[in-house]
Design a protein around this motif. Structure first.
Motif, short mmCIF file in Angstrom:
data_model
loop_
_atom_site.label_atom_id
_atom_site.label_comp_id
_atom_site.label_asym_id
_atom_site.label_seq_id
_atom_site.Cartn_x
_atom_site.Cartn_y
_atom_site.Cartn_z
N ASP A 98 -4.06 1.77 7.57
CA ASP A 98 -2.82 2.48 7.26
C ASP A 98 -3.11 3.95 7.00
O ASP A 98 -4.25 4.34 6.74
CB ASP A 98 -2.15 1.89 6.02
CG ASP A 98 -1.77 0.44 6.17
OD1 ASP A 98 -1.77 -0.05 7.32
OD2 ASP A 98 -1.50 -0.22 5.15
N SER A 123 -4.67 -1.68 3.78
CA SER A 123 -3.29 -2.08 3.46
C SER A 123 -3.10 -2.46 1.99
O SER A 123 -2.09 -2.07 1.38
CB SER A 123 -2.86 -3.23 4.38
OG SER A 123 -2.83 -2.80 5.72
N ASN A 126 -2.86 0.79 0.04
CA ASN A 126 -1.64 1.51 0.39
C ASN A 126 -0.42 0.85 -0.25
O ASN A 126 0.47 1.53 -0.78
CB ASN A 126 -1.48 1.55 1.92
CG ASN A 126 -0.39 2.50 2.37
OD1 ASN A 126 -0.08 3.48 1.71
ND2 ASN A 126 0.21 2.19 3.50
#
Length: 277
Positions: A98, A123, A126
């Motif tokens: 990401d 991920s 994030n």
């Protein structure tokens, strides 16, 4: 600023040449000025990053991030940023998949496609960070450190507390605030807590120690008196690659000073699983 100017044009112009939003000369200059100010502020929030000159353009700039996704007109920017590192800078082990907006685009839409506001991240990090804005009230906390701009002192500030309970290794990481400026220490501890890193390190510790098991036990058998020094040397080698405050480095430093582990590492590196607390 040439590449940035071109990125703005690509983001706001359809493949057929039609403008999504026709930037005026004043707006284009304002965007580039925001980028320069962001760098000068080392990525920290400021009201000047959302100037009135960009009020009309802001929704389009915010939406332009869609073009950074796979198949978008700025997909190469995404590829370049994700290829710049092989591990998430927030946790130190996750695969970057990401792009995290360090200053969230929901608040700072003008920075939605600015490369220095896009941090390659895994991920889980994030998702855990979400829309944290540094310094906006106690609920948000002090924010996370900026992977591009944050200068870190040449000191060992990530500490691992290790204990052995019922034959299992328990590890808890924390920030040694005595080595740091108070504001930086607060950010680093907030990052550790916000991203739930102690819980997420559990599996990584198991994998890491499993990979080191054979070498550790062999060296302990051959040079028992030097085993602690061996662990320190291993920590130094990893520090040269990942940084002196990488979680693996902190773990080995802690193990090297633990008399129980150094006396009988086989008790904790056999079929036993390491469990981080």
């Amino acid at each position: 600023m040439g590449d940035l100017d071109q990125s703005l044009t690509s983001a706001l112009t359809l493949a057929n040449g039609n403008a999504v939003y026709p930037l005026s000369a004043v707006e284009r200059a304002a965007i580039l000025a925001v980028y320069e100010l962001y760098d000068a502020l080392l990525g920290q929030p400021d009201a000047a990053l959302t100037p009135a000159d960009l009020n009309a353009a802001r929704p389009y700039l915010q939406a332009a991030y869609d073009q950074v996704q796979i198949g978008g007109r700025l997909a190469r920017l995404r590829e370049r940023l994700l290829a710049s590192t092989d591990q998430c800078p927030y946790c130190g082990f996750g695969e970057p998949r990401d792009l995290d907006h360090y200053l969230p685009r929901s608040v700072y839409g003008d920075l939605a496609i600015y490369p220095r506001n896009l941090v390659p991240s895994c991920s889980p990090c994030n998702n855990a960070k979400r829309t944290v804005v540094p310094g906006l009230g106690p609920a948000e906390g002090p924010g996370l450190i900026h992977a591009y701009f944050q200068a870190l002192p040449d000191a060992d500030f990530l500490k691992a507390d290790v204990a052995f309970v019922a034959g299992a290794l328990e590890v808890c990481f924390e920030i040694d605030a005595t080595q740091l400026d108070a504001g930086l220490a607060a950010k680093l501890q907030f990052q550790l807590d916000r991203l739930k890193l102690n819980a997420r390190y559990r599996g990584q510790i198991n994998i890491f120690l499993s990979e080191q098991r054979t070498a550790m036990l062999m060296f302990r058998e051959l040079e028992a008196a030097l085993f602690s020094q061996y662990l320190v040397k291993c920590a130094g080698d990893l520090a040269a690659r990942f940084g002196r405050n990488d979680w693996r480095v902190a773990l080995l430093r802690a193990l090297s000073s633990n008399a129980d582990f150094c006396a009988a590492p086989q008790d904790y590196l056999g079929s036993q699983q390491a469990e981080a607390a």
